[in-house]
Design an enzyme around this catalytic site. Structure first.
Site, PDB file in Angstrom:
ATOM      1  N   ASN A 207       0.860  -1.192   0.000  1.00 41.67           N
ATOM      2  CA  ASN A 207       0.000   0.000   0.000  1.00 41.67           C
ATOM      3  C   ASN A 207       0.894   1.239   0.000  1.00 41.67           C
ATOM      4  OD1 ASN A 207       0.543   0.808   2.875  1.00 41.67           O
ATOM      5  ND2 ASN A 207      -0.313  -1.232   3.211  1.00 41.67           N
ATOM      6  N   LYS A 336     -13.796   0.281  15.024  1.00 42.66           N
ATOM      7  CA  LYS A 336     -12.503  -0.400  15.214  1.00 42.66           C
ATOM      8  C   LYS A 336     -12.072  -0.364  16.678  1.00 42.66           C
ATOM      9  CE  LYS A 336     -10.617  -0.075  10.634  1.00 42.66           C
ATOM     10  NZ  LYS A 336      -9.895   0.705   9.665  1.00 42.66           N
TER      11      LYS A 336
END
Ligand code: CTP
Length: 396
Positions: A207, A336
């Site tokens: 990424n 999260k």
């Protein structure tokens, strides 16, 4: 409280033109400054302007009898609470590393028993050169503090690591130095950078994380006195000074190193870990098929390092995760926070349009069980300082 006294050594790099701004800013923050200029620095700034801004006489010549009768180089080297070398050229770093004292600045640096901080500034190739990196390690061993350098456009037109840290970052580092190290005696773990998940010997999935934010956090925690273990995926950044660095490639390697480092007092998971790895990594390069058939990749889920550590029997007292989101940032981040079981989530918008990935600035919201705290846009270094201070508060 008496003003802290800084002996500012200005050496001869193009970033010396920022010395007046640095002096102004340090003065505004209440520091008293005594400037020392090298001969080369005088090509970039005049002693007169530096003296006027610092409201102090400028010291420049080792063999000036008047200097020696008023204040000798030994005395000069002892009068300050901190010696700041900004900009620090590759040359002065080399002299410092090897104990060469052939002018006033290098003689002061050799004679001093005061703490020294350097803000390097040089061309990227000079910074990357093995001799500069070797010198940097020697200076780290000698306890010299480092601020910067940053990645950016250079005066010579090249781009890369070697630009002097911004004046605001240097001033923050100086202020941090004078705080008494609230994280002294604490061991902090930081993950950073992307991971590379191999497909075959030459291809991988990754990424766009640059590792800048994680690296800045490791440095800020170190500046507050922490012992830092820094676990980083592949990046182009130099390893941070004075922290123990573990270089890994894959999520699994990062997971294994992190497990081995436990127990720690606190952990910050800034890495952009790849969620999946390729099932059955080929040991030979995958070739194009004449038939035009496309390779079929199968994926396996990587271990979630943050979630594992949050639920670990040796869970650190404070576990901080990051949330990289492209949409519904706060909603996704608070989900999260509970699903991973960490104490805080630092949420940021990583959509390409935000410019955060690969950029020098960040806009974050820190979420904990008590709510969300939105921070204004600031440099990644400042985010790191603020986060490190918040961590120090929580671990106090
Ligand atoms: N993280 C981790 N191990 C993983 C994946 C993520 O430790 N295998 C950590 C990251 O370092 C970060 C947090 O979990 O602190 C959130 O990472 P992020 O990429 O935002 O989210 P993911 O958990 O991967 O979820 P999603 O991709 O669905 O957003």
């Amino acid at each position: 409280m008496d003003a802290k006294h800084i002996l500012l050594v200005i050496t001869g790099g193009i970033a010396a033109v920022k010395a007046p701004e640095l002096i102004r800013s340090l003065s505004q923050h209440g520091f008293k400054i005594t400037p020392v200029l090298t001969k080369a620095a005088e090509k970039f700034v005049t002693p007169l302007s530096i003296a006027a801004l610092a409201r102090s006489r400028v010291y420049a010549d080792l063999f000036d009898l008047k200097d020696e009768s008023e204040m000798g180089h030994i005395e000069l080297s002892r009068l300050a609470d901190l010696i700041l070398v900004a900009p620090a050229t590759a040359n002065v770093m080399a002299k410092m590393a090897h104990g060469i004292s052939d002018d006033l600045a290098s003689t002061i640096l050799l004679a001093t028993d005061t703490s020294v901080m350097i803000a390097p500034s040089m061309n990227v190739r000079m910074w990357d050169h093995p001799s500069t990196q070797r010198n940097l390690n020697l200076l780290a061993d000698d306890g010299v503090k480092l601020v910067g350098p940053n990645v950016g456009e250079m005066a010579c037109g090249e781009y890369g690591l070697g630009r002097m840290a911004e004046v605001t970052d240097i001033v923050s580092a100086v202020e941090q130095f004078f705080q008494s190290g609230p994280l002294l005696g604490k061991h902090l773990l930081v993950t950073s950078g992307p991971t590379h998940e191999p497909i075959d010997p030459i291809r991988y999935i990754s990424n766009r994380s640059s590792g800048t934010q994680g690296r800045a956090i490791a440095a800020a925690l170190r500046d507050l006195g922490a012992q830092v273990s820094f676990v980083t995926g592949p990046t182009n950044l130099a390893t941070p000074f004075g922290v123990k660095t573990y270089q890994v490639e894959t999520a699994k390697e990062m997971h294994d190193v992190v497990q081995k480092l436990l127990p720690v007092d606190g952990a910050v998971f800034a890495a952009a870990v790849a969620d999946w790895r390729v099932d059955g990594v080929r040991d030979q390069k995958i070739k194009k098929q004449t038939s035009g058939a496309l390779p079929q990749l199968k994926f396996l889920e990587n271990p979630d390092i943050l979630a594992t550590v949050s639920k670990h029997a040796q869970r650190p007292k404070l576990v901080v995760g990051f949330a990289a989101e492209t949409n519904d940032v706060i909603e996704n981040a608070s989900r999260k926070l509970s699903s991973k079981g960490c104490d805080w989530i630092v949420a940021n918008d990583v959509s390409r349009s935000s410019g955060i990935i690969g950029g020098q600035n960040n806009t974050v919201t820190v979420l904990d069980r008590g709510g969300a705290e939105a921070w204004e846009e600031m440099s990644k270094t400042e985010v790191a300082f603020r986060l490190a201070e918040r961590i120090a508060g929580a671990l106090a």
